[in-house]
Design a protein around this motif. Sequence first.
Motif, PDB file in Angstrom:
ATOM      1  N   SER A 161       1.004  -9.878  39.022  1.00  0.00           N
ATOM      2  CA  SER A 161      -0.380  -9.909  39.509  1.00  0.00           C
ATOM      3  C   SER A 161      -0.641  -8.775  40.492  1.00  0.00           C
ATOM      4  N   PHE A 239      -9.906  -6.624  36.755  1.00  0.00           N
ATOM      5  CA  PHE A 239     -11.019  -7.349  36.157  1.00  0.00           C
ATOM      6  C   PHE A 239     -12.249  -7.110  37.023  1.00  0.00           C
ATOM      7  N   GLU A 241     -15.033  -8.451  37.203  1.00  0.00           N
ATOM      8  CA  GLU A 241     -15.660  -9.659  37.758  1.00  0.00           C
ATOM      9  C   GLU A 241     -14.877 -10.262  38.918  1.00  0.00           C
ATOM     10  N   ALA A 242     -13.602  -9.883  39.044  1.00  0.00           N
ATOM     11  CA  ALA A 242     -12.772 -10.470  40.110  1.00  0.00           C
ATOM     12  C   ALA A 242     -12.761  -9.627  41.376  1.00  0.00           C
ATOM     13  N   ASN A 279      -1.168 -16.949  43.736  1.00  0.00           N
ATOM     14  CA  ASN A 279      -2.148 -17.766  44.449  1.00  0.00           C
ATOM     15  C   ASN A 279      -1.661 -18.171  45.834  1.00  0.00           C
ATOM     16  N   ALA A 295      -7.961 -11.791  47.135  1.00  0.00           N
ATOM     17  CA  ALA A 295      -8.152 -12.210  45.747  1.00  0.00           C
ATOM     18  C   ALA A 295      -7.110 -11.559  44.845  1.00  0.00           C
ATOM     19  N   ILE A 297      -6.858  -9.504  41.740  1.00  0.00           N
ATOM     20  CA  ILE A 297      -7.877  -8.665  41.104  1.00  0.00           C
ATOM     21  C   ILE A 297      -7.439  -8.082  39.771  1.00  0.00           C
ATOM     22  N   THR A 299      -3.899  -7.473  36.713  1.00  0.00           N
ATOM     23  CA  THR A 299      -2.595  -7.835  36.184  1.00  0.00           C
ATOM     24  C   THR A 299      -1.910  -6.603  35.590  1.00  0.00           C
ATOM     25  N   THR A 313     -17.481  -6.051  32.992  1.00  0.00           N
ATOM     26  CA  THR A 313     -18.181  -7.327  32.862  1.00  0.00           C
ATOM     27  C   THR A 313     -18.452  -7.673  31.405  1.00  0.00           C
TER      28      THR A 313
END
Lengths: 332, 352, 76
Positions: A161, A239, A241-242, A279, A295, A297, A299, A313
């Motif tokens: 991650s 990503f 969106e992240a 996480n 966050a 974000i 990978t 997006t």
Amino acid sequence: MDIIVPGHGSGGKMMNDLINNTIKSILGSDTIQIDDSAILTVPVHSIAFTTDSYTITPIEFSGGTIGSLAVNGTVNDLAVMGAVPRFISCALILEEGLPIETLKRILISMKEAALKAGVAIVTGDTKIVPKGKGDCIYINTAGIGTVENSVQRRPIVSGDSIIINGTIGDHGTAIMALRNNLSFSKGLSSDCAALNHLIQDIIKHFPDAIKFMRDATRGGVASILNEITKGASFGAKLFEEALPIRDEVKGVSEILGIDPLYSANEGKVVIVADSTYANDIVAIMKKHPEGADAAVIGTITHEFPGKAYMQTTIGGNRILPVLIEEQLPRIC
Amino acid sequence: MDIKKEAVLLSQYTLQTPVAIMEVCGTHTTEFFRTGVKDIFPQGLRLIDGPGCPVCVTSNDYLDTAIAIGWQYHCIIATFGDMMKVPSSYSSLSKEKSKGLSVEVVYSPMDAVQLAVDNPDKKIVFLSIGFETTAPAEAVCVLEAKKRNIKNFFILPGNKLTVPAVKVLLDSGEVNIDGFILPGHVSAIIGKKAWDFIATDYGKPAVVAGFEDHDLIRGTLLLLNLITHANPSVVNEYTRVVRDDGNPKALEILYSVFKKGDASWRGIGTIPESGLLLNDDYASFDALQQFTPDVPPPKEHPGCRCGELLRGVIIPTDCPLFGKACNPEHAIGPCMVSSEGPCSAYYKYGRK
Amino acid sequence: MCLAIPMTVKSIEGTKAVVESMGVEKIVDIALSPDIKINDKVIVHAGFVIEVLDPEAAREIEATWEEYTTLMGKEQ
């Protein structure tokens, strides 16, 4: 108004007064040593040693000054190596004409940043350059840290991650906005902050999970990812969106035609870690004020080896190329 | 709005035969890559880059002249950031700045007027480039300078018009283009109707599109529908901004300051009535009339194929210099260095 | 060729207006669209308002596309 004049670099009384009455009295007459070198005692450990110079314009901005930047930048360079920052130096290059009041504000912000980070400013130097031969003030800080919990840095593999401790591009965007006469209804500050406490907390809890750690300064998050993937058998995928990006940063970036992924941060660390713990690492970050917007974000993937890229997006992929030069505002 | 649904519609669009569409505008070139929309194009759809990057189509002698004026008349050159790294015949503004030439990057042309007010003892030469979108703003600045009797503000006229360039492409028949994605912000000024000739005179479909991801998806879908149904019309996807007649006030101001004249386009050559020159009333602001610098003869890199690229004849990867001798760090042609140049976009976002 | 973004008009004074987008404020020139009103959404390019957004047209097109995507979705 008192300003810096050539006499402040003369080696005579004026210089001694500046050093004693202004610089040392603010930065710490208790810690700064009077001899040619500071003699330091460190516990028996490996040490990390770093140096960095700061030339930013403007020298004062929302969220910091060139002084706090110089302290935090050097602290963070030590912290991402897994070191506990202990001592820093402060070399000032002052341009004739710099108001003493401004110098004092910068020194105070340095002192405050050092206190917060828990480092001692132990030695320093001051030089004066003629008007026009500098840009108000340049600062060099070198730092020494003790390596107490070293990071294992196992190899990065597909599935790992990509984590960041908060919003992207705040510092660079705040500076660009200031240079281009943009203002804010609620404000946008530089993220200038020391990350050593946050980073040490993560290392303490997950010494084996962290595979890579770097503060995302000049060149931004995208440049760090390009560094990781250069010549590698894996790619780094973000990503869209992240991504934690402030509205104000998006707004300035759109207006000036710049990309927040390439804008400088001064209080952000990018971590590549075993996804099992991703996480939990975010949860630890969130306990610190510098990690409130942490966050996952992206990978590490097999796709596009050697490249950093982003899933947008709408679901398409876009390469995040290596930045060649500084971003300029554009109209096209 | 469910943009992801629309994205799926585009990616799954079935084309019976290969289709080539041209995006005229350089911002579209970049945005197609940046938003990832080009990445989800259906099989058989090819995007050909058009001449709509004002920096790319500016010929070398324009920058040569700007640099010569700057040095020989001790002027401050004010420019949009876009022009800084563009190669001239022998150098670039960025390189000349490092050598000591006064060059200021401005975001708005009005900042250049302010620069003249703030530096009354210096002459400011603003590099007036851009298409119909930008030219009205530049016209306002000339009006402002005249109104306030600012004597040290000059512009170097380099503005161009997109409609004549698209006509030249259609007339040349060099490239087989099935349809056009038309520039949304140029159209905001000149109006959708200014493009109707593409359908009526040339029998091709075209779509005026905006610049957000959903605009690009919808614009492409609309154009593919027009092509599939052999329906040569000009459709406006960007109705929230583009009116049929454009912005009449902006056009009025534009043509009160500028007049149409011949202009030299990189790779295309001189196109009649495709450039904007200052009207005689504003000659005192015209750097070309107020300064007579010695300009070295313009020189083009012999292998540079930016010209063919801007005519849509080749795509960046067809150029033997692409990614090798010519890259963003050492750009040979302007298409590699402009942020919206096709080569720059391919180099940055391409998969190679 | 032309980076331009939608912003909202906050205040107007003479030929200048303060416009805002995502918390960012900028002073722009309104000579090209002198009839703008406070709260209008406008398109800003190179420090100038070049056009006013038409909310009605935006709503219409959204409705059309909703219909279109549903229709196309069913066909496939």
